[in-house]
Scaffold this active site. Structure first.
Site, PDB file in Angstrom:
ATOM      1  N   LYS A  64       1.236   5.630   8.206  1.00  0.00           N
ATOM      2  CA  LYS A  64       0.002   4.954   7.801  1.00  0.00           C
ATOM      3  C   LYS A  64      -1.222   5.663   8.381  1.00  0.00           C
ATOM      4  CE  LYS A  64      -2.888   1.997   6.148  1.00  0.00           C
ATOM      5  NZ  LYS A  64      -3.029   0.624   6.652  1.00  0.00           N
ATOM      6  N   LYS A  79     -11.816   3.146  13.082  1.00  0.00           N
ATOM      7  CA  LYS A  79     -10.697   2.939  14.005  1.00  0.00           C
ATOM      8  C   LYS A  79      -9.499   3.783  13.609  1.00  0.00           C
ATOM      9  CE  LYS A  79      -7.939  -0.247  13.158  1.00  0.00           C
ATOM     10  NZ  LYS A  79      -6.645  -0.443  12.437  1.00  0.00           N
TER      11      LYS A  79
END
Length: 311
Positions: free
Chosen positions: A175, A249
Protein backbone atom coordinates in the site's frame (compact mmCIF):
# COMPACT_ATOMS: atom_id res chain seq x y z
CA UNK A 1 -18.27 -20.34 12.55
CA UNK A 2 -20.96 -19.68 9.96
CA UNK A 3 -20.82 -16.37 8.14
CA UNK A 4 -24.16 -15.26 9.52
CA UNK A 5 -22.95 -15.92 13.07
CA UNK A 6 -19.83 -13.75 12.89
CA UNK A 7 -19.93 -10.62 14.99
CA UNK A 8 -17.99 -7.76 13.45
CA UNK A 9 -16.50 -4.63 14.98
CA UNK A 10 -15.41 -1.51 13.13
CA UNK A 11 -13.31 1.31 14.60
CA UNK A 12 -12.69 4.58 12.74
CA UNK A 13 -15.55 6.09 10.77
CA UNK A 14 -13.78 8.76 8.77
CA UNK A 15 -13.89 9.47 5.06
CA UNK A 16 -12.64 5.97 4.24
CA UNK A 17 -13.84 3.97 7.22
CA UNK A 18 -17.45 5.09 7.30
CA UNK A 19 -18.46 3.88 3.82
CA UNK A 20 -16.67 0.58 4.45
CA UNK A 21 -18.54 0.11 7.71
CA UNK A 22 -21.83 0.96 6.01
CA UNK A 23 -21.16 -1.74 3.43
CA UNK A 24 -20.42 -4.26 6.19
CA UNK A 25 -23.74 -3.39 7.80
CA UNK A 26 -25.57 -3.65 4.48
CA UNK A 27 -24.08 -7.11 3.97
CA UNK A 28 -26.07 -8.25 6.98
CA UNK A 29 -23.35 -8.72 9.59
CA UNK A 30 -24.03 -8.00 13.25
CA UNK A 31 -21.92 -4.86 13.64
CA UNK A 32 -20.55 -2.81 16.54
CA UNK A 33 -18.81 0.49 15.80
CA UNK A 34 -16.73 3.11 17.58
CA UNK A 35 -15.38 6.53 16.64
CA UNK A 36 -14.18 9.62 18.48
CA UNK A 37 -17.11 11.54 16.94
CA UNK A 38 -20.73 10.77 17.72
CA UNK A 39 -22.21 11.82 14.36
CA UNK A 40 -20.83 8.96 12.22
CA UNK A 41 -21.64 6.48 14.98
CA UNK A 42 -25.27 7.57 14.92
CA UNK A 43 -25.29 7.31 11.13
CA UNK A 44 -24.12 3.70 11.44
CA UNK A 45 -26.73 3.09 14.11
CA UNK A 46 -29.24 4.04 11.43
CA UNK A 47 -27.90 1.10 9.44
CA UNK A 48 -28.47 -1.27 12.34
CA UNK A 49 -25.07 -1.11 14.06
CA UNK A 50 -24.55 -1.01 17.81
CA UNK A 51 -22.36 1.79 19.17
CA UNK A 52 -19.57 1.11 21.68
CA UNK A 53 -17.75 3.61 23.86
CA UNK A 54 -14.23 2.26 23.29
CA UNK A 55 -12.18 -0.10 21.13
CA UNK A 56 -12.11 -2.50 24.07
CA UNK A 57 -15.91 -2.66 24.10
CA UNK A 58 -15.94 -3.23 20.35
CA UNK A 59 -13.57 -6.19 20.76
CA UNK A 60 -15.58 -7.64 23.63
CA UNK A 61 -18.65 -7.72 21.37
CA UNK A 62 -16.92 -9.02 18.23
CA UNK A 63 -15.16 -11.98 16.64
CA UNK A 64 -13.49 -9.91 13.94
CA UNK A 65 -12.50 -6.27 14.51
CA UNK A 66 -11.49 -3.91 11.72
CA UNK A 67 -9.84 -0.52 12.20
CA UNK A 68 -9.42 2.34 9.73
CA UNK A 69 -7.26 5.00 11.37
CA UNK A 70 -5.22 8.07 10.35
CA UNK A 71 -1.73 7.44 11.72
CA UNK A 72 0.81 5.10 13.30
CA UNK A 73 0.09 6.60 16.71
CA UNK A 74 -3.67 6.14 16.39
CA UNK A 75 -3.25 2.53 15.28
CA UNK A 76 -0.98 1.72 18.20
CA UNK A 77 -3.32 3.33 20.71
CA UNK A 78 -6.45 1.65 19.35
CA UNK A 79 -4.83 -1.78 19.21
CA UNK A 80 -2.48 -1.74 22.19
CA UNK A 81 -3.78 0.93 24.56
CA UNK A 82 -5.21 0.25 28.01
CA UNK A 83 -8.72 0.54 26.55
CA UNK A 84 -7.72 -0.88 23.18
CA UNK A 85 -8.78 -3.82 21.08
CA UNK A 86 -6.38 -6.36 22.54
CA UNK A 87 -7.57 -5.50 26.05
CA UNK A 88 -11.01 -6.80 25.09
CA UNK A 89 -10.19 -9.48 22.52
CA UNK A 90 -10.29 -13.21 23.21
CA UNK A 91 -8.25 -16.08 21.84
CA UNK A 92 -9.35 -16.97 18.32
CA UNK A 93 -10.40 -13.45 17.37
CA UNK A 94 -9.08 -11.67 14.27
CA UNK A 95 -7.91 -8.06 14.20
CA UNK A 96 -7.71 -6.41 10.77
CA UNK A 97 -5.70 -3.21 10.40
CA UNK A 98 -7.08 -1.36 7.37
CA UNK A 99 -4.98 1.75 7.94
CA UNK A 100 -1.97 2.82 5.89
CA UNK A 101 0.77 2.58 8.50
CA UNK A 102 4.39 1.53 8.82
CA UNK A 103 5.12 -2.21 8.48
CA UNK A 104 7.06 -1.97 11.74
CA UNK A 105 3.87 -0.92 13.56
CA UNK A 106 2.00 -3.79 11.93
CA UNK A 107 4.60 -6.25 13.23
CA UNK A 108 4.40 -4.77 16.74
CA UNK A 109 0.62 -5.12 16.80
CA UNK A 110 0.75 -8.64 15.34
CA UNK A 111 3.28 -9.82 17.90
CA UNK A 112 1.26 -8.58 20.86
CA UNK A 113 -1.93 -9.93 19.33
CA UNK A 114 -0.38 -13.38 18.91
CA UNK A 115 0.55 -13.42 22.58
CA UNK A 116 -3.18 -13.27 23.34
CA UNK A 117 -4.13 -15.85 20.71
CA UNK A 118 -5.45 -13.16 18.36
CA UNK A 119 -4.47 -13.16 14.68
CA UNK A 120 -3.71 -9.77 13.16
CA UNK A 121 -3.95 -9.04 9.44
CA UNK A 122 -2.79 -5.86 7.72
CA UNK A 123 -5.29 -5.10 4.97
CA UNK A 124 -5.07 -1.52 3.67
CA UNK A 125 -7.42 -0.55 0.86
CA UNK A 126 -7.24 1.52 -2.30
CA UNK A 127 -9.91 3.25 -4.32
CA UNK A 128 -11.74 6.52 -4.75
CA UNK A 129 -14.98 7.88 -3.37
CA UNK A 130 -17.18 5.85 -5.71
CA UNK A 131 -15.33 2.62 -4.90
CA UNK A 132 -15.73 3.25 -1.17
CA UNK A 133 -19.45 3.79 -1.53
CA UNK A 134 -20.05 0.92 -3.95
CA UNK A 135 -17.93 -1.59 -2.04
CA UNK A 136 -15.49 -2.13 -4.91
CA UNK A 137 -12.18 -1.26 -3.25
CA UNK A 138 -8.93 -3.16 -3.71
CA UNK A 139 -7.77 -4.83 -0.49
CA UNK A 140 -4.11 -5.77 0.05
CA UNK A 141 -3.77 -8.37 2.80
CA UNK A 142 -0.69 -9.46 4.66
CA UNK A 143 -0.74 -12.27 7.22
CA UNK A 144 -2.09 -15.74 7.86
CA UNK A 145 -4.02 -17.32 4.98
CA UNK A 146 -6.42 -19.25 7.20
CA UNK A 147 -7.40 -16.07 9.04
CA UNK A 148 -7.88 -14.33 5.70
CA UNK A 149 -10.18 -17.11 4.49
CA UNK A 150 -12.27 -16.74 7.64
CA UNK A 151 -12.45 -12.96 7.27
CA UNK A 152 -12.96 -13.00 3.49
CA UNK A 153 -16.78 -12.54 3.56
CA UNK A 154 -16.31 -9.37 5.62
CA UNK A 155 -13.59 -7.97 3.35
CA UNK A 156 -15.71 -8.74 0.31
CA UNK A 157 -18.45 -6.50 1.73
CA UNK A 158 -16.32 -3.51 0.68
CA UNK A 159 -13.61 -5.04 -1.50
CA UNK A 160 -14.09 -6.18 -5.09
CA UNK A 161 -10.52 -7.48 -5.34
CA UNK A 162 -8.87 -8.99 -2.28
CA UNK A 163 -5.17 -9.79 -2.75
CA UNK A 164 -3.17 -11.98 -0.36
CA UNK A 165 0.23 -10.38 -0.90
CA UNK A 166 2.34 -12.25 1.66
CA UNK A 167 3.14 -12.44 5.34
CA UNK A 168 2.60 -9.93 8.11
CA UNK A 169 3.45 -6.40 7.00
CA UNK A 170 3.23 -7.16 3.29
CA UNK A 171 -0.13 -5.46 2.92
CA UNK A 172 1.18 -2.29 4.52
CA UNK A 173 4.27 -2.37 2.33
CA UNK A 174 2.47 -2.73 -1.00
CA UNK A 175 0.00 0.00 0.00
CA UNK A 176 2.84 2.40 0.76
CA UNK A 177 4.45 1.66 -2.61
CA UNK A 178 1.09 2.14 -4.34
CA UNK A 179 0.47 5.48 -2.64
CA UNK A 180 4.01 6.61 -3.41
CA UNK A 181 3.28 6.11 -7.10
CA UNK A 182 -0.06 7.89 -6.75
CA UNK A 183 1.52 10.84 -4.95
CA UNK A 184 4.27 11.18 -7.56
CA UNK A 185 1.59 11.19 -10.25
CA UNK A 186 -0.44 13.85 -8.45
CA UNK A 187 2.50 16.19 -7.97
CA UNK A 188 3.75 15.62 -11.52
CA UNK A 189 0.33 16.37 -13.01
CA UNK A 190 0.01 19.68 -11.16
CA UNK A 191 3.56 20.73 -11.99
CA UNK A 192 3.00 19.85 -15.65
CA UNK A 193 -0.15 21.96 -15.76
CA UNK A 194 1.74 24.95 -14.36
CA UNK A 195 4.50 24.50 -16.94
CA UNK A 196 2.11 24.14 -19.86
CA UNK A 197 0.02 27.18 -18.96
CA UNK A 198 3.14 29.25 -18.27
CA UNK A 199 4.37 28.33 -21.77
CA UNK A 200 1.18 29.61 -23.34
CA UNK A 201 -1.10 26.56 -23.57
CA UNK A 202 -4.62 26.35 -22.19
CA UNK A 203 -5.64 23.79 -19.60
CA UNK A 204 -8.22 22.46 -22.06
CA UNK A 205 -5.55 21.81 -24.68
CA UNK A 206 -3.28 20.13 -22.17
CA UNK A 207 -6.10 17.93 -20.91
CA UNK A 208 -7.30 16.87 -24.37
CA UNK A 209 -3.91 16.17 -25.93
CA UNK A 210 -2.12 14.58 -22.98
CA UNK A 211 -5.11 12.38 -22.11
CA UNK A 212 -4.83 10.89 -25.60
CA UNK A 213 -1.04 10.61 -25.53
CA UNK A 214 1.78 8.78 -23.77
CA UNK A 215 1.85 11.23 -20.84
CA UNK A 216 -1.78 10.61 -20.02
CA UNK A 217 -2.99 8.51 -17.09
CA UNK A 218 -6.06 8.17 -14.90
CA UNK A 219 -4.22 10.19 -12.25
CA UNK A 220 -3.48 13.01 -14.71
CA UNK A 221 -7.11 13.18 -15.80
CA UNK A 222 -8.31 13.07 -12.21
CA UNK A 223 -6.00 15.87 -11.10
CA UNK A 224 -6.92 18.13 -14.02
CA UNK A 225 -10.61 17.62 -13.29
CA UNK A 226 -10.26 18.29 -9.57
CA UNK A 227 -7.90 21.26 -9.88
CA UNK A 228 -10.10 23.03 -12.42
CA UNK A 229 -13.61 22.24 -11.13
CA UNK A 230 -13.51 21.52 -7.39
CA UNK A 231 -12.63 23.68 -4.41
CA UNK A 232 -9.89 22.39 -2.14
CA UNK A 233 -11.99 23.49 0.84
CA UNK A 234 -14.37 20.77 2.08
CA UNK A 235 -18.02 21.81 2.52
CA UNK A 236 -18.81 23.23 5.96
CA UNK A 237 -19.07 20.49 8.55
CA UNK A 238 -17.46 17.87 6.30
CA UNK A 239 -13.97 16.39 6.11
CA UNK A 240 -11.86 16.18 2.96
CA UNK A 241 -12.37 13.11 0.80
CA UNK A 242 -8.75 13.18 -0.39
CA UNK A 243 -7.16 15.06 2.47
CA UNK A 244 -3.72 16.62 2.10
CA UNK A 245 -2.74 15.30 5.52
CA UNK A 246 -3.37 11.73 4.36
CA UNK A 247 -1.26 11.73 1.20
CA UNK A 248 1.48 13.71 2.95
CA UNK A 249 1.55 11.06 5.68
CA UNK A 250 1.71 8.26 3.12
CA UNK A 251 4.53 9.92 1.17
CA UNK A 252 6.52 10.34 4.36
CA UNK A 253 5.91 6.68 5.19
CA UNK A 254 7.40 5.77 1.82
CA UNK A 255 10.49 7.88 2.50
CA UNK A 256 10.88 6.22 5.92
CA UNK A 257 10.42 2.75 4.41
CA UNK A 258 13.09 3.45 1.80
CA UNK A 259 15.50 4.61 4.47
CA UNK A 260 14.81 1.50 6.58
CA UNK A 261 15.77 -0.84 3.73
CA UNK A 262 18.54 1.34 2.24
CA UNK A 263 16.69 1.94 -1.03
CA UNK A 264 17.35 5.20 -2.91
CA UNK A 265 14.18 7.22 -3.42
CA UNK A 266 15.22 10.28 -5.40
CA UNK A 267 11.96 10.89 -7.28
CA UNK A 268 9.70 9.95 -4.37
CA UNK A 269 11.58 12.17 -1.94
CA UNK A 270 11.32 15.15 -4.30
CA UNK A 271 7.60 14.53 -4.88
CA UNK A 272 7.01 14.51 -1.12
CA UNK A 273 8.13 18.11 -0.72
CA UNK A 274 5.09 19.92 -2.20
CA UNK A 275 2.79 17.95 0.11
CA UNK A 276 4.95 18.79 3.13
CA UNK A 277 4.97 22.43 2.01
CA UNK A 278 1.18 22.30 1.93
CA UNK A 279 1.17 21.15 5.55
CA UNK A 280 3.52 24.02 6.42
CA UNK A 281 0.96 26.41 4.91
CA UNK A 282 -1.73 25.07 7.24
CA UNK A 283 -3.66 23.14 4.58
CA UNK A 284 -3.70 19.73 6.28
CA UNK A 285 -7.50 19.52 6.34
CA UNK A 286 -7.94 20.72 2.75
CA UNK A 287 -8.21 18.47 -0.28
CA UNK A 288 -4.78 17.46 -1.54
CA UNK A 289 -5.00 19.55 -4.72
CA UNK A 290 -4.69 22.64 -2.53
CA UNK A 291 -0.97 22.43 -3.36
CA UNK A 292 -1.77 23.57 -6.93
CA UNK A 293 -1.43 27.02 -5.41
CA UNK A 294 2.23 26.31 -4.66
CA UNK A 295 2.96 25.34 -8.26
CA UNK A 296 1.09 28.42 -9.52
CA UNK A 297 3.02 30.69 -7.18
CA UNK A 298 6.39 29.18 -8.08
CA UNK A 299 5.75 29.65 -11.81
CA UNK A 300 3.89 32.98 -11.43
CA UNK A 301 0.97 31.55 -13.40
CA UNK A 302 -2.75 30.98 -12.89
CA UNK A 303 -4.02 27.48 -13.70
CA UNK A 304 -7.22 27.34 -11.65
CA UNK A 305 -10.25 29.44 -12.59
CA UNK A 306 -10.70 32.64 -10.52
CA UNK A 307 -13.57 31.24 -8.45
CA UNK A 308 -11.31 28.45 -7.17
CA UNK A 309 -8.40 30.78 -6.42
CA UNK A 310 -10.44 33.02 -4.16
CA UNK A 311 -9.81 36.03 -6.41
Amino acid sequence: MAEDEMKIGFIGLGGIGKPMAINVARAGFELTVCDLRDEPCQELAGHGASVAASPREVAEASDIVLASLPSNAASEEVALGADGVLAGAKSGDIYIELSTISPSIVHRIAEQAAAKGVTALDAPVSGGIEQRQQGTLSVMVGGDGAALNKAMPVLQAFGEKVFHVGGTGSGATVKIVNNLLAGIGMAAAMEALALGVKAGLTVETLKEVISASSGGSPMFRSMVERVTTLSADPPPGQTANMGLHTIAKDMKLAVELAQSVDAPLAVGTAATQPFVAGLANGWAEKELWAIMELFESAAAVEVRPPELRGD
